[in-house]
Enzyme design. Structure first.
Site, mmCIF file in Angstrom:
data_model
loop_
_atom_site.group_PDB
_atom_site.id
_atom_site.type_symbol
_atom_site.label_atom_id
_atom_site.label_comp_id
_atom_site.label_asym_id
_atom_site.label_seq_id
_atom_site.Cartn_x
_atom_site.Cartn_y
_atom_site.Cartn_z
ATOM 1 N N PHE A 11 0.848 -1.144 0.069
ATOM 2 C CA PHE A 11 0.151 -0.031 -0.258
ATOM 3 C C PHE A 11 0.955 1.223 -0.002
ATOM 4 C CE2 PHE A 11 -2.085 2.843 3.239
ATOM 5 C CZ PHE A 11 -2.772 3.722 2.493
ATOM 6 N N ILE A 12 1.727 1.416 1.092
ATOM 7 C CA ILE A 12 2.410 2.711 1.047
ATOM 8 C C ILE A 12 3.604 2.744 -0.018
ATOM 9 C CG2 ILE A 12 3.586 4.451 2.695
ATOM 10 C CD1 ILE A 12 2.131 2.887 4.870
ATOM 11 N N LYS A 34 8.718 -9.186 -1.903
ATOM 12 C CA LYS A 34 8.388 -10.659 -2.050
ATOM 13 C C LYS A 34 7.182 -11.019 -2.538
ATOM 14 C CE LYS A 34 8.596 -14.347 1.416
ATOM 15 N NZ LYS A 34 8.661 -14.749 2.928
ATOM 16 N N THR A 123 6.230 2.939 12.753
ATOM 17 C CA THR A 123 4.600 3.027 12.952
ATOM 18 C C THR A 123 4.650 3.808 14.530
ATOM 19 O OG1 THR A 123 2.624 2.078 13.984
ATOM 20 C CG2 THR A 123 4.784 0.700 13.637
ATOM 21 N N ASP A 124 3.556 4.263 14.818
ATOM 22 C CA ASP A 124 3.356 5.008 16.015
ATOM 23 C C ASP A 124 3.007 4.051 17.125
ATOM 24 O OD1 ASP A 124 0.650 4.363 15.177
ATOM 25 O OD2 ASP A 124 -0.153 6.343 15.636
ATOM 26 N N GLU A 125 2.655 2.810 16.548
ATOM 27 C CA GLU A 125 2.232 1.660 17.274
ATOM 28 C C GLU A 125 3.313 1.099 18.442
ATOM 29 O OE1 GLU A 125 -0.487 -1.169 15.418
ATOM 30 O OE2 GLU A 125 -0.956 0.350 14.077
ATOM 31 N N TYR A 149 2.645 -7.551 16.298
ATOM 32 C CA TYR A 149 3.294 -6.428 14.993
ATOM 33 C C TYR A 149 4.054 -5.472 15.872
ATOM 34 C CZ TYR A 149 2.769 -2.522 11.848
ATOM 35 O OH TYR A 149 3.195 -1.509 11.081
ATOM 36 N N LYS A 153 8.154 -4.338 15.143
ATOM 37 C CA LYS A 153 8.315 -3.103 14.635
ATOM 38 C C LYS A 153 9.435 -2.288 15.543
ATOM 39 C CE LYS A 153 7.597 -1.294 11.132
ATOM 40 N NZ LYS A 153 7.973 -1.003 9.880
ATOM 41 N N TYR A 206 -15.164 -3.645 16.053
ATOM 42 C CA TYR A 206 -14.447 -4.424 17.145
ATOM 43 C C TYR A 206 -14.822 -3.827 18.409
ATOM 44 C CZ TYR A 206 -11.082 -6.676 13.902
ATOM 45 O OH TYR A 206 -10.550 -7.214 13.031
HETATM 46 P P1 NAD Z 1 1.425 -3.516 2.966
HETATM 47 O O1 NAD Z 1 1.115 -4.614 4.108
HETATM 48 O O2 NAD Z 1 0.400 -3.322 2.416
HETATM 49 O O3 NAD Z 1 2.754 -3.940 2.088
HETATM 50 C C1 NAD Z 1 3.676 -4.700 2.613
HETATM 51 C C2 NAD Z 1 4.548 -4.995 1.708
HETATM 52 O O4 NAD Z 1 5.982 -5.579 2.029
HETATM 53 C C3 NAD Z 1 3.887 -5.921 0.478
HETATM 54 O O5 NAD Z 1 4.341 -5.524 -0.830
HETATM 55 C C4 NAD Z 1 4.740 -7.243 0.730
HETATM 56 O O6 NAD Z 1 4.693 -8.189 -0.233
HETATM 57 C C5 NAD Z 1 6.074 -6.644 1.087
HETATM 58 N N1 NAD Z 1 6.771 -7.600 1.867
HETATM 59 C C6 NAD Z 1 6.302 -8.375 3.297
HETATM 60 N N2 NAD Z 1 7.443 -9.203 3.446
HETATM 61 C C7 NAD Z 1 8.439 -9.262 2.605
HETATM 62 C C8 NAD Z 1 9.691 -9.536 2.723
HETATM 63 N N3 NAD Z 1 10.039 -10.522 3.546
HETATM 64 N N4 NAD Z 1 10.716 -9.117 1.704
HETATM 65 C C9 NAD Z 1 10.199 -8.360 0.715
HETATM 66 N N5 NAD Z 1 9.007 -7.707 0.527
HETATM 67 C C10 NAD Z 1 8.189 -8.033 1.763
HETATM 68 O O7 NAD Z 1 1.936 -2.607 4.058
HETATM 69 P P2 NAD Z 1 1.881 -0.996 4.216
HETATM 70 O O8 NAD Z 1 0.597 -0.593 4.954
HETATM 71 O O9 NAD Z 1 2.095 -0.380 2.900
HETATM 72 O O10 NAD Z 1 3.073 -0.535 5.360
HETATM 73 C C11 NAD Z 1 4.597 -0.273 4.779
HETATM 74 C C12 NAD Z 1 5.144 0.071 5.998
HETATM 75 O O11 NAD Z 1 4.649 1.510 6.695
HETATM 76 C C13 NAD Z 1 5.496 -1.081 6.888
HETATM 77 O O12 NAD Z 1 6.656 -0.998 7.421
HETATM 78 C C14 NAD Z 1 4.472 -0.437 8.142
HETATM 79 O O13 NAD Z 1 4.829 -1.073 9.496
HETATM 80 C C15 NAD Z 1 4.569 1.070 8.108
HETATM 81 N N6 NAD Z 1 3.294 1.709 8.342
HETATM 82 C C16 NAD Z 1 2.142 1.565 8.161
HETATM 83 C C17 NAD Z 1 1.289 2.501 8.466
HETATM 84 C C18 NAD Z 1 -0.305 1.948 7.884
HETATM 85 O O14 NAD Z 1 -1.301 2.555 8.577
HETATM 86 N N7 NAD Z 1 -0.461 1.143 7.031
HETATM 87 C C19 NAD Z 1 1.312 3.324 9.300
HETATM 88 C C20 NAD Z 1 2.619 3.610 9.846
HETATM 89 C C21 NAD Z 1 3.738 2.719 9.188
HETATM 90 P P1 TYD Z 2 -6.476 -1.362 11.346
HETATM 91 O O1 TYD Z 2 -6.705 -0.690 10.062
HETATM 92 O O2 TYD Z 2 -6.342 -2.888 11.467
HETATM 93 O O3 TYD Z 2 -4.980 -0.752 11.705
HETATM 94 P P2 TYD Z 2 -4.393 -0.587 13.486
HETATM 95 O O4 TYD Z 2 -4.919 -1.943 13.884
HETATM 96 O O5 TYD Z 2 -2.980 -0.938 12.737
HETATM 97 O O6 TYD Z 2 -4.794 0.546 13.943
HETATM 98 O O7 TYD Z 2 -7.582 -1.231 12.437
HETATM 99 C C1 TYD Z 2 -7.995 0.393 12.841
HETATM 100 C C2 TYD Z 2 -8.801 0.231 13.939
HETATM 101 O O8 TYD Z 2 -10.200 -0.282 13.507
HETATM 102 C C3 TYD Z 2 -8.506 -0.700 15.108
HETATM 103 O O9 TYD Z 2 -8.970 0.237 16.282
HETATM 104 C C4 TYD Z 2 -9.180 -1.818 14.935
HETATM 105 C C5 TYD Z 2 -10.427 -1.456 14.173
HETATM 106 N N1 TYD Z 2 -11.091 -2.573 13.317
HETATM 107 C C6 TYD Z 2 -12.470 -2.828 13.517
HETATM 108 O O10 TYD Z 2 -13.149 -2.184 14.444
HETATM 109 N N2 TYD Z 2 -13.039 -3.719 12.545
HETATM 110 C C7 TYD Z 2 -12.083 -4.179 11.352
HETATM 111 O O11 TYD Z 2 -12.839 -5.265 10.840
HETATM 112 C C8 TYD Z 2 -10.908 -3.840 11.524
HETATM 113 C C9 TYD Z 2 -9.950 -4.467 10.514
HETATM 114 C C10 TYD Z 2 -10.323 -2.795 12.369
#
Ligand code: NAD
Ligand code: TYD
Length: 335
Positions: A11-12, A34, A123-125, A149, A153, A206
């Site tokens: 995604f990102i 991957k 992540t902020d988590e 998770y 991280k 949830y």
């Molecule tokens: P995502 O799950 O959409 O994508 C992860 C990507 O990494 C996928 O394309 C997957 O194929 C690849 N990948 C996984 N394991 C791999 C490996 N062993 N080798 C090579 N590639 C691999 O994740 P995202 O939401 O795009 O998040 C990207 C980054 O940003 C992550 O590090 C996540 O911790 C961080 N992040 C995400 C959020 C969010 O809200 N989504 C917020 C803050 C930080």
């Molecule tokens: P999520 O998108 O999984 O992100 P994160 O857990 O990394 O913050 O979830 C965002 C919030 O939404 C989290 O409080 C869990 C809640 N949630 C639901 O209530 N129902 C759902 O089906 C999902 C996936 C998340």
């Protein structure tokens, strides 16, 4: 400049590659991914023939491959990770492998290739869970991860910082809040709820739905990563947030409203184990030092995102069919 982007099919990362090639037309990108369940080359269809872009399928834990690729670039941005909290609760194995061992592999390659510039996307988590009156997370907040998770991280962040202190590796780290936008895998809250409603299904909230997240548009996050890569201070961490704290029910009501639907479409389901109550990010450091702040107003960004999912049903319908559905059905039954 030539960049190695890991996890660029997610995604990102895919949004970052699109953003970066547009804003740095003379730079080159190698995308190492991957292609796990979350990696999807369709996310990058529009740029697959760009001469400044190359895709390599592979694992960030594969040292020989990583070492070769790192040797060919000027800098690395590590987006690759296992990212879904619910999956980490079911099985944390891949989280430990990719997020910790994979990051270590990249760091070693960066070190062995003459200390290459390394930006780590986090992540902020890692900071844990806030109470309603607590101050937002900042760069000095102690780490207190509470899910497999966020623990993985957190471990990766510590490793990245340790390579700066031990070996002088030129690193930076960004800790960002919850992203939303196009190409987000429909297991996360916003795309799951939007696509469920398009399919006429209910949305699973949830617990009491009052958990709070600080939402940021993926383009605002990626603009921050780009700024940190070029202008960030080596060895530093930057917190990025969206200045948009919302409860899950507020998000749900906004989305329901976009579809002209009411509360009857909400299904309250069993809470997530160890569900973090609140995240919020104080981004004053990056605002002061790099003049960054989120630009996309949450309501505008979310409305555009809903439109994107309405207009790109091909993309997510493939993902939501078959195996994916069965996986989730089983998961809900077990919770
Ligand atoms: P995502 O799950 O959409 O994508 C992860 C990507 O990494 C996928 O394309 C997957 O194929 C690849 N990948 C996984 N394991 C791999 C490996 N062993 N080798 C090579 N590639 C691999 O994740 P995202 O939401 O795009 O998040 C990207 C980054 O940003 C992550 O590090 C996540 O911790 C961080 N992040 C995400 C959020 C969010 O809200 N989504 C917020 C803050 C930080
Ligand atoms: P999520 O998108 O999984 O992100 P994160 O857990 O990394 O913050 O979830 C965002 C919030 O939404 C989290 O409080 C869990 C809640 N949630 C639901 O209530 N129902 C759902 O089906 C999902 C996936 C998340």
């Amino acid at each position: 400049m030539k960049l190695l982007i890991t996890g660029g099919a997610g995604f990102i990362g895919s949004n970052f590659i699109r953003y970066y090639l547009k804003n740095h037309p003379n730079d080159q990108i190698v995308n190492l991914d991957k292609l796990t369940y979350a990696g999807n080359l369709e996310n990058l269809k529009d740029i697959e023939n760009n001469s400044n872009y190359k895709f390599v399928k592979g694992d960030i834990c594969d040292f020989d491959l990583v070492n070769k690729l790192v040797g060919e670039v000027d800098a690395i941005i590590n987006f690759a990770a296992e990212t879904h909290v619910d999956r980490s609760i079911i099985d944390s194995g891949d989280f430990v492998k990719t997020n910790i061992e994979g990051t270590r592999t990249l760091l070693d390659a960066a070190k062995l290739n003459g200390n290459k510039r390394f930006h780590h996307v986090s992540t902020d988590e890692v900071f844990g869970s806030l109470g309603p009156e607590d101050k937002a997370f900042n760069e000095k907040t102690p780490y207190d991860p509470r899910s497999p998770y966020s623990a993985s991280k957190a471990a990766s962040d510590h490793l990245v910082r340790s390579y700066y202190h031990s070996f002088g590796l030129p690193i930076t780290i960004s800790n960002c809040s919850n992203n939303y936008g196009p190409y987000q895998f429909p297991e996360k809250l916003i795309p799951l709820f939007v696509t469920n409603l398009i399919e006429g299904k209910k949305v699973p909230v949830y617990g009491d739905g009052l958990n709070v997240r600080d939402w940021i548009h993926v383009d605002d996050h990626n603009r921050g990563v780009d700024l940190i890569l070029h202008n960030g201070k080596i060895g530093e961490t930057y917190c990025l947030g969206g200045a948009s704290e919302k409860t899950n029910l507020e998000i749900t009501e906004f989305i329901l409203n976009e579809f002209g639907q009411g509360e009857e479409m909400i299904e309250y389901v069993k809470d997530r184990a160890g569900h973090d109550r609140r995240y919020a990010v104080d981004f004053s450091k990056i605002k002061k030092e790099l003049d960054w702040q989120p630009r996309i107003k949450f309501e505008d960004g979310l409305r555009q995102t809903v439109e994107w999912y309405k207009n790109n049903q091909q993309w997510w319908k493939k993902i939501k069919s078959g195996e994916y559905k069965d996986y989730y059905k089983k998961q809900y039954e077990e919770r």
